[in-house]
Write an enzyme that holds these catalytic residues in place. Structure first.
Site, mmCIF file in Angstrom:
data_model
loop_
_atom_site.group_PDB
_atom_site.id
_atom_site.type_symbol
_atom_site.label_atom_id
_atom_site.label_comp_id
_atom_site.label_asym_id
_atom_site.label_seq_id
_atom_site.Cartn_x
_atom_site.Cartn_y
_atom_site.Cartn_z
ATOM 1 N N TYR A 115 0.860 -1.189 0.000
ATOM 2 C CA TYR A 115 0.000 0.000 0.000
ATOM 3 C C TYR A 115 0.889 1.229 0.000
ATOM 4 O O TYR A 115 1.870 1.299 0.743
ATOM 5 C CB TYR A 115 -0.882 -0.004 1.265
ATOM 6 C CG TYR A 115 -1.771 1.206 1.382
ATOM 7 C CD1 TYR A 115 -3.079 1.177 0.915
ATOM 8 C CD2 TYR A 115 -1.300 2.391 1.956
ATOM 9 C CE1 TYR A 115 -3.897 2.292 1.008
ATOM 10 C CE2 TYR A 115 -2.112 3.504 2.052
ATOM 11 C CZ TYR A 115 -3.412 3.452 1.576
ATOM 12 O OH TYR A 115 -4.210 4.558 1.664
ATOM 13 N N GLU A 203 -3.673 7.476 -3.981
ATOM 14 C CA GLU A 203 -3.579 6.214 -3.255
ATOM 15 C C GLU A 203 -3.391 5.063 -4.239
ATOM 16 O O GLU A 203 -4.162 4.933 -5.190
ATOM 17 C CB GLU A 203 -4.858 5.971 -2.446
ATOM 18 C CG GLU A 203 -4.812 4.706 -1.613
ATOM 19 C CD GLU A 203 -6.188 4.330 -1.071
ATOM 20 O OE1 GLU A 203 -7.110 4.085 -1.869
ATOM 21 O OE2 GLU A 203 -6.319 4.281 0.150
#
Ligand code: ADP
Ligand code: MG
Length: 395
Positions: A115, A203
């Site tokens: 991530y 993101e």
């Protein structure tokens, strides 16, 4: 403002952020054509302004907004299952979002999902990198149950993301050798994208390591700072109004600060602080606000009547509370806007008005002489109680 994943990928290409090839498709035919061109294993992904697609479910029962397949014919079939259907994920709310296009891309052989995100940290007023070795579809539960697995690295906006910081983040993510080099380049390019495009968030979840030893961005979720859009025409051109609340689209055309909510008492207020206090006091009086609406300090009569029309266009609205404290705002402009809009729309629900401040006498006179059946509130609490009572009585 948000954009779709396939549009975010166009920005990846422009800024040199590594990702797998693919293209958007609006029809099953196009999906098949893209898949044929790519060859090999294919991923088909529903494009909506919400995450959690992989674990989502369509209202027609079809499971998952992200699917892998082997042939162009299967890609076509998957696209036809998704296009025109409503996908519900944990981010869309129960009403879901209609899928109007799919991204068709090369499937990759994933060995690890990471991530990586850059966002604006309000506490430090500076960008912050958030990263984790536990990428993939369950990042929310990682944040909740194992927050120590999420790392935060603050960025000095005058210096930007420094190479030593990127190397440290890469090391923390377990990336070594050529992967670490790819990571430093990818982070730097993504940071440049974040700054140049006035993002408030980028993101990548997942950022993957492939079996071939590549580091690729496989998903993208971007947010942009609305206040900077005036200097981002290329980003504005990516806006997809069909993804937005139609009430908010109308409000943005009149430069009104409007957020739709799910209660039934609409509020029209000048100033964001007063708007929040008004929503609070409606709750305190036992009601539920239908919106946040700040017409600003210098609203024109046209803006006020537009605000009124937006409120009345919402079928859930059963009563209206106008709460104006005229510091700069002239109360009579508000009064004239209300009268005009109420006449145009033949107002049939209770309207409570509390006016105070600049030119209030003229405003009250305009309302009194209009012949409108409105209720006046003496102060903010009185007005809130009156609108809640009037809505309860009308129900
Ligand atoms: P969402 O976050 O909306 O569920 P993602 O794009 O993150 O959508 O996809 C969900 C999961 O699907 C990813 O975590 C990954 O495991 C898998 N996936 C996505 N794209 C690919 C791809 N190109 N190849 C292989 N697997 C993929
Ligand atoms: Mg994802």
């Amino acid at each position: 403002m948000n954009i779709h994943e396939y549009q975010a990928r166009e920005l990846f290409a422009k800024f040199g952020v590594a990702t797998q090839p693919g293209a958007v498709a609006f029809t099953p035919d196009e999906a098949e054509a893209v898949a044929s061109k790519l060859g090999g294993k294919i991923v088909v992904k529903a494009q909506i302004h919400a995450g959690g697609r992989g674990k989502g479910t369509f209202k027609n029962g079809f499971k998952g907004g992200v699917h892998l397949c082997d042939t162009p014919a299967q890609a076509r079939d998957l696209a036809s299952q998704m296009l025109g259907q409503v996908l519900v994920t944990h981010q869309t709310g129960p009403e879901g979002k209609e899928v109007g296009k799919v991204f068709v891309g090369e499937a990759v052989d994933i060995t690890k999902e990471l991530y990586f995100a850059i966002l604006l940290d309000r506490a430090t007023s500076a960008p912050v990198v958030i990263a984790s070795t536990e990428g993939g579809v369950d990042i929310e539960s990682v944040a909740e149950h194992t927050p120590e697995k999420i790392i935060r690295v603050g960025v000095n906006p005058a210096l930007g993301l420094m190479p030593f910081q990127s190397r440290k983040i890469a090391a923390t993510l377990g990336l070594t050798g050529p992967l670490a080099n790819q990571a430093v380049k990818l982070f730097a390019n993504l940071y440049k994208l974040f700054i140049d495009c006035d993002c408030s968030m980028v993101e990548i979840n997942p950022l993957v390591i492939t079996a071939k030893g590549e580091l690729l961005a496989l998903d993208a979720k971007f947010n942009f700072d609305d206040n900077a859009l005036y200097r981002q025409p290329a980003i504005v051109a990516m806006r997809d109004k069909s993804e937005e609340d139609p009430r908010e689209v109308a409000a943005s055309e009149y430069s009104l600060n409007y957020i739709g909510l799910d209660g039934n008492i609409a509020c029209l207020v000048n100033g964001a602080g007063l708007a929040m206090a008004t929503m609070d006091i409606i709750q305190y009086a036992g009601g539920k606000p239908a919106n946040f609406l700040d017409v600003g300090g210098g609203a024109s009569k046209d803006q006020v009547s537009a605000a009124f029309r937006i409120i009345l266009g919402d079928a859930n609205v059963k009563g209206i509370l106008v709460n104006i404290f005229g510091g700069i705002m002239d109360c009579n402009i508000i009064a004239n806007g209300i009268v005009e809009a109420a006449r145009e729309t033949s107002l049939s629900i209770p309207l409570v008005v509390r006016l105070e401040g600049n030119n209030v006498e003229a405003g009250k006179k305009t309302l009194a002489e209009s012949g409108l059946a409105l209720i006046t509130g003496d102060d903010i609490l009185d007005a809130a109680q009156k609108v809640v009572a009037a809505v309860a009585k009308a129900a």
